[in-house]
Design a protein around this motif. Structure first.
Motif, short mmCIF file in Angstrom:
data_model
loop_
_atom_site.label_atom_id
_atom_site.label_comp_id
_atom_site.label_asym_id
_atom_site.label_seq_id
_atom_site.Cartn_x
_atom_site.Cartn_y
_atom_site.Cartn_z
N TYR A 1 -7.79 -4.17 1.66
CA TYR A 1 -6.42 -4.52 1.30
C TYR A 1 -5.97 -5.77 2.06
N MET A 2 -6.41 -5.89 3.32
CA MET A 2 -6.05 -7.06 4.11
C MET A 2 -6.77 -8.30 3.61
N LEU B 1 -8.04 -0.07 4.12
CA LEU B 1 -7.13 -0.96 4.85
C LEU B 1 -7.69 -2.37 4.97
N ARG B 2 -8.99 -2.45 5.36
CA ARG B 2 -9.60 -3.76 5.57
C ARG B 2 -9.68 -4.55 4.27
N ASP C 1 -0.17 5.88 8.53
CA ASP C 1 -0.13 4.63 9.29
C ASP C 1 -0.63 3.44 8.47
N LEU C 2 -1.47 3.73 7.48
CA LEU C 2 -2.01 2.65 6.65
C LEU C 2 -0.98 2.12 5.66
N LEU C 3 -0.01 2.95 5.34
CA LEU C 3 0.89 2.65 4.23
C LEU C 3 1.99 1.67 4.64
N SER C 4 2.50 0.95 3.65
CA SER C 4 3.69 0.14 3.91
C SER C 4 4.91 0.79 3.28
N GLU D 1 -10.53 3.27 6.53
CA GLU D 1 -10.71 1.99 7.19
C GLU D 1 -11.09 0.91 6.18
N LEU E 1 7.93 2.47 5.06
CA LEU E 1 7.50 3.53 5.96
C LEU E 1 8.37 3.67 7.20
N LEU F 1 0.89 -1.16 0.00
CA LEU F 1 0.00 0.00 0.00
C LEU F 1 0.93 1.21 0.00
#
Lengths: 122, 302
Positions: free
Chosen positions: B176-177, B173-174, B195-198, B170, B214, B32
């Motif tokens: 993407y998981m 993120l969800r 915070d969501l990013l990698s 949200e 990150l 992400l």
């Protein structure tokens, strides 16, 4: 090496530290299962890779152990490990800061010790 | 790790205006990725090139190992999404969703409808009657429901209020998981998504300044503050990214990881230490701050 982690710590270190706090406060017990990567990512709203890094940090610190497949378990003796580590990092840092502030305010060592004793009693 | 996107000496220009210059980058799979840069830095151009909507002037781009331009096998798995799509006919949201389902093989129709309900969007509403924030939301719903292996979200939260933005983050993120895939998201509100990013890419002036994980970004710089002389002493033999002397104190930003030696010296010199967030790093790296110019704005002409 005692770096003031609190100020510069990236999120994954903060996550690891927060889990350690839960172990210290008996919210998580030794030999029980730790929060999963997915739970951490979902509830703290962080990237799953970040959550995994936090968990891996605790594995390298010996606080968590991988058991049966993917489940992460809190190592027996984890609490003592955390106490030993925090004694040398967080605690040292806080004392250092405290003494620095005391000196800045021209407070004597006796005064400081007296104050500390008072807090110990309550 | 596989590379989803590879760019080699890639350049693009609009007429005489260079938008991207000699870009060389290999993007990792299933990340992400936050794409940040100032206005006009080339973010949109980069995304459009990935989606095969623009043809490079020189150099090479490969998406899933192939040239994306006019390549259906690639484009079936790529979605480029932006705020307002200028549909010619007055389409209803239902109709837009249905059409998306026709274009994208893995489009999850049920999920798209669930999302519309979650955000209380009327299925029969006309797209043209929606506010900007709602248009952005519809684009986001369509894009995320395609589950495309490469999802390019260009400023997806423009016009959305803060509550909806957080709902969108949200869901992003969800989903993407649940369905790991490569998602590239550009945003000017970086602090909300970091915070969501990698990983993060910083581009400036048509060039890639940084492409890093990150946590690496979070530890690659720090800021010190204190007295002018102490700050200068600390800076001896160190590389400075940014320095400012003010009446109330001096500050400096160093592009280096904070080590034990720096820690010791900081304490000796009574310097206070603070974190440089990726957003701040990007400001320090891309903004030639015009301190003097700003004062001039209110100067009286004689």
């Amino acid at each position: 090496m005692k770096i003031n982690e609190n100020v510069l710590a990236p999120i994954y270190v903060q996550i690891a530290n927060a889990i350690e706090d839960d172990i210290l406060n008996d919210k998580l017990m030794e030999s029980s299962t730790c929060y999963s990567q997915l739970i951490i990512a979902k509830e703290l709203k962080v990237n799953p890779a970040t959550a995994a890094k936090g968990i891996n940090l605790l594995v390298s610190r010996g606080v968590l152990e991988k058991q049966r497949g993917l489940a992460m378990v809190i190592s027996p003796g984890a609490k003592e490990l955390i106490i030993q580590r925090k004694k040398q990092t967080d605690f040292e840092y806080k004392i250092e800061e405290l003494v620095k502030t005391a000196k800045q305010l021209h407070l004597s060592e006796d005064y400081l010790q007296q104050k500390i004793s008072n807090y110990y009693m309550t | 790790m596989n590379h989803v996107i590879e760019m080699q000496q890639l350049s693009f220009s609009y007429g005489k205006k260079h938008a991207l210059k000699n870009i060389r980058i290999q993007m990792n799979e299933n990340q992400l990725i936050g794409l940040i840069g100032r206005n006009g830095s080339g973010k949109t151009t980069m995304m459009k090139l990935c989606a095969g909507l623009l043809v490079p002037k020189s150099g090479e781009i490969k998406v899933f190992g192939q040239n994306p331009v006019n390549n259906l096998s690639v484009l079936n798995e790529v979605i480029y999404s932006y705020t307002k799509v200028p549909f010619k006919a007055p389409l209803t949201l239902e109709r837009i969703i249905t059409d998306f389902g026709r274009f994208y093989e893995h489009f999850d129709m049920v999920f798209a409808y669930k999302l519309m309900d979650y955000f209380s969007l009327n299925h029969r509403a006309k797209y043209s009657s929606l506010s900007q924030g709602m248009c952005s939301l519809v684009s986001f719903i369509c894009a995320i429901s395609t589950r495309a292996k490469l999802t390019l979200l260009d400023e997806p939260v423009i016009g959305m209020d803060i509550t909806i933005r957080h709902m969108v983050y949200e869901i992003l993120l969800r989903d993407y998981m649940e369905y790991p895939r490569t998602i590239i998201i550009s945003s000017h509100i970086l602090s909300e998504i970091q915070d969501l990013l990698s990983e993060m890419i910083i581009i400036d002036n048509g060039a890639v300044l940084l492409y890093k994980a990150l946590d690496e970004l979070q530890t690659m710089a720090y800021r010190i503050e204190g007295g002018r002389e102490e700050v200068e002493t600390f800076l001896t033999n160190r590389t400075v990214l940014y320095k400012e002397h003010k009446v109330t104190g001096s500050l400096a930003v160093l592009e280096a990881s904070f080590d034990a030696a720096a820690d010791k010296e900081c304490k000796q010199l009574n310097l206070s230490l603070s974190k440089v967030t990726p957003e701040e790093l990007y400001i320090y790296k891309t903004n030639d701050r015009k301190e003097m110019d700003i004062e001039c704005l209110w100067e009286k002409q004689i």
